[in-house]
Design an enzyme around this catalytic site. Structure first.
Site, PDB file in Angstrom:
ATOM      1  N   ARG A   1      43.681  39.001  -5.247  1.00 27.35           N
ATOM      2  CA  ARG A   1      44.797  38.161  -4.620  1.00 27.35           C
ATOM      3  C   ARG A   1      45.185  38.964  -3.466  1.00 27.35           C
ATOM      4  NH1 ARG A   1      49.279  39.094  -6.341  1.00 27.35           N
ATOM      5  NH2 ARG A   1      48.848  39.489  -8.526  1.00 27.35           N
TER       6      ARG A   1
ATOM      7  N   TYR B   1      54.806  17.047  11.319  1.00 23.10           N
ATOM      8  CA  TYR B   1      53.919  16.613  10.159  1.00 23.10           C
ATOM      9  C   TYR B   1      54.912  16.430   9.159  1.00 23.10           C
ATOM     10  CZ  TYR B   1      50.344  16.932   6.632  1.00 23.10           C
ATOM     11  OH  TYR B   1      49.649  16.711   5.673  1.00 23.10           O
TER      12      TYR B   1
ATOM     13  N   ASP C   1      52.762  24.749  15.208  1.00 22.06           N
ATOM     14  CA  ASP C   1      51.684  24.267  14.376  1.00 22.06           C
ATOM     15  C   ASP C   1      50.737  23.794  15.378  1.00 22.06           C
ATOM     16  OD1 ASP C   1      49.912  22.505  13.072  1.00 22.06           O
ATOM     17  OD2 ASP C   1      51.494  22.062  11.703  1.00 22.06           O
TER      18      ASP C   1
ATOM     19  N   LYS D   1      41.463  20.778   9.048  1.00 24.83           N
ATOM     20  CA  LYS D   1      41.227  19.610  10.085  1.00 24.83           C
ATOM     21  C   LYS D   1      40.161  20.172  11.212  1.00 24.83           C
ATOM     22  CE  LYS D   1      44.750  17.794   7.921  1.00 24.83           C
ATOM     23  NZ  LYS D   1      45.982  17.922   8.319  1.00 24.83           N
TER      24      LYS D   1
HETATM   25  C1  PLP Z   1      47.174  18.391   7.654  1.00 22.25           C
HETATM   26  C2  PLP Z   1      48.206  19.049   8.610  1.00 22.25           C
HETATM   27  C3  PLP Z   1      49.153  20.041   8.090  1.00 22.25           C
HETATM   28  C4  PLP Z   1      49.055  20.366   6.414  1.00 22.25           C
HETATM   29  O1  PLP Z   1      47.718  21.016   6.069  1.00 22.25           O
HETATM   30  P1  PLP Z   1      47.102  20.789   4.889  1.00 22.25           P
HETATM   31  O2  PLP Z   1      45.795  21.772   4.831  1.00 22.25           O
HETATM   32  O3  PLP Z   1      46.951  19.471   4.469  1.00 22.25           O
HETATM   33  O4  PLP Z   1      48.087  21.525   3.612  1.00 22.25           O
HETATM   34  C5  PLP Z   1      50.068  20.481   8.761  1.00 22.25           C
HETATM   35  N1  PLP Z   1      50.228  20.279   9.865  1.00 22.25           N
HETATM   36  C6  PLP Z   1      49.528  19.497  10.590  1.00 22.25           C
HETATM   37  C7  PLP Z   1      49.631  19.108  12.167  1.00 22.25           C
HETATM   38  C8  PLP Z   1      48.183  18.737   9.808  1.00 22.25           C
HETATM   39  O5  PLP Z   1      47.777  17.625  10.565  1.00 22.25           O
END
Ligand code: PLP
Length: 406
Positions: free
Chosen positions: A52, A109, A184, A209
């Site tokens: 962990r 998001y 982000d 993504k």
């Molecule tokens: C998908 C996404 C998230 C969340 O990520 P997960 O891997 O689904 O937890 C956060 N910010 C953006 C811009 C996203 O497209």
């Protein structure tokens, strides 16, 4: 290596040493614990004790991601992988003290927005939305708080409205008021936007993504160039336990190896599709004399008609991302498109090799400022003419373009 091009780093970083007989890819360490009988504080005991806290499978993707996001010393501050983008975002939000204040984009998001709204309602912190294109609004929000602001959360382009922020200027203003800035960077990817270079304190990614890129992994990451923040975020990961599974970490690195070719291809296709779609909306366009029967509003930061285009050209380098939106004007029209297309996959998410299309307001937590008939398109790496033909079939079925069109 330090000065090599990003396309080369993506392929070369985080591999085993070059020596006779060594594998070219690192192994996947499926283990929960490591041999050890020495005192934990004894450096001879080595770094790995319990899985962990650390797993060598994380090292390759963490070093590469830190390098892509321009961390100065990736051996001191590699990126931190998390079990999901939301786990990474949770760790970054946890930097805010109890009773602290956060400003976040009105079109953030929706997972991030919902988490902040819930933390606000539970009394954990105060969270307020702001328009990322309105620096006066940001300045006023920062100046109006007697107790100060701890964190400015930023996304650019925003989801799904594709608003563009002046990242460097937001950082400068936020720092003036003593707030940390977390960006982000999922939509832009570090190929075209590196927020740490623009002064941001923390970058988060949904590795799910573009970085992984094949819609087969859920994973997140946090990157920072600040040693204290790094230690705090690492401590959060170990104690809250949102760690990456070794298989996911391996798949993420495997996906990242092709990041540059995938993203450059999908950005080029997105730019051309946006240009053609905008052309459809203009009846006088010579290429499409009988064109649109209804208004088709196309948003893509690479289009000169996009209000954030100049800013995007200055903030992003080498592309404008691979997400574009079409406002079809109604739920019915948007649904007709998603029901008709064969190649575009109607699904949420983005950043994979396959092109996805989604009417965003089908998600109940999507803000009402997002038009009901808005389709978000995540452009993949298929041949552009196949994507175009399929999309036109959908638009035709929805009555958005005339039958003569394509
Ligand atoms: C998908 C996404 C998230 C969340 O990520 P997960 O891997 O689904 O937890 C956060 N910010 C953006 C811009 C996203 O497209």
């Amino acid at each position: 290596m330090e000065n090599s091009h990003v396309e080369t780093q993506i392929v070369a970083t985080g591999r085993p040493e070059h020596r006779e007989g060594a594998p070219v890819n690192g192994p996947v360490h499926f283990t929960s614990t490591y041999y050890g009988r020495l005192d934990e504080r004894d450096p001879a005991a080595g770094a790995d004790m319990y899985a962990r806290s650390s797993n060598p499978t994380w090292n390759g993707p963490e070093q590469l991601l830190a390098q892509l996001e321009s961390v100065t010393d990736t051996s001191q501050r590699p990126a931190l992988l998390f079990s999901s983008g939301m786990a990474a975002i949770t760790a970054a939000i946890h930097l805010v003290p109890v009773g602290g204040r956060v400003l976040f984009p009105r079109h953030s998001y929706n997972g991030t927005g919902s988490q902040l709204d819930q933390l606000n309602d539970a009394g954990r912190l105060n969270a307020e939305r702001f328009d990322v294109t309105d620096l006066d609004q940001l300045r006023n929000a920062l100046a109006s708080s007697a107790t100060g602001t701890d964190l400015v959360w930023l996304e650019s382009p925003t989801n799904p409205m594709l608003e563009i922020a002046d990242v460097a200027e937001v950082v400068r203003i936020a720092h003036e008021y003593g707030a940390l800035v977390a960006v982000d960077n999922t939509f832009a990817t570090p190929l075209v936007q590196r927020p740490l270079e623009l002064g941001a304190d923390v970058v988060v990614h949904s590795v799910t993504k573009y970085l992984s890129g094949h819609s087969d992994v859920v994973l997140g990451a946090v990157v920072t160039d600040d040693q204290n923040l790094y230690e705090t975020l690492l401590n959060h990961r170990t104690l809250f336990g949102g760690i990456a599974g070794p298989m996911e970490a391996y798949l993420a690195l495997r996906g990242m190896r092709t990041l540059a070719v995938r993203v450059h291809r999908s950005m080029a296709t997105a730019a051309e599709l946006a240009r053609r779609l905008e052309g459809l909306g203009q009846p006088e366009n010579a290429e499409n004399p009988d064109s649109a029967t209804r208004d088709l509003v196309v948003r893509y930061p690479g289009l000169p008609s996009h209000e954030g285009h100049q800013l995007a050209a200055a903030t992003m380098s080498g592309g404008f991302g691979s997400v574009l939106t079409i406002d079809t004007g109604s739920v019915e029209a948007a649904d007709a498109v998603t029901e008709t297309v064969q190649l575009w996959t109607p699904a949420t998410s983005l950043g994979g090799v396959e092109s996805l299309i989604e009417r965003r307001r089908r998600i109940p937590s999507e803000p009402a400022t997002v038009p009901e008939g808005l389709l978000r398109l995540s452009v993949g790496i298929e041949h552009i003419e196949d994507l175009w033909d399929d999309l036109c079939a959908g638009l035709r079925a929805a009555g958005l373009i005339s039958s003569q069109n394509r």
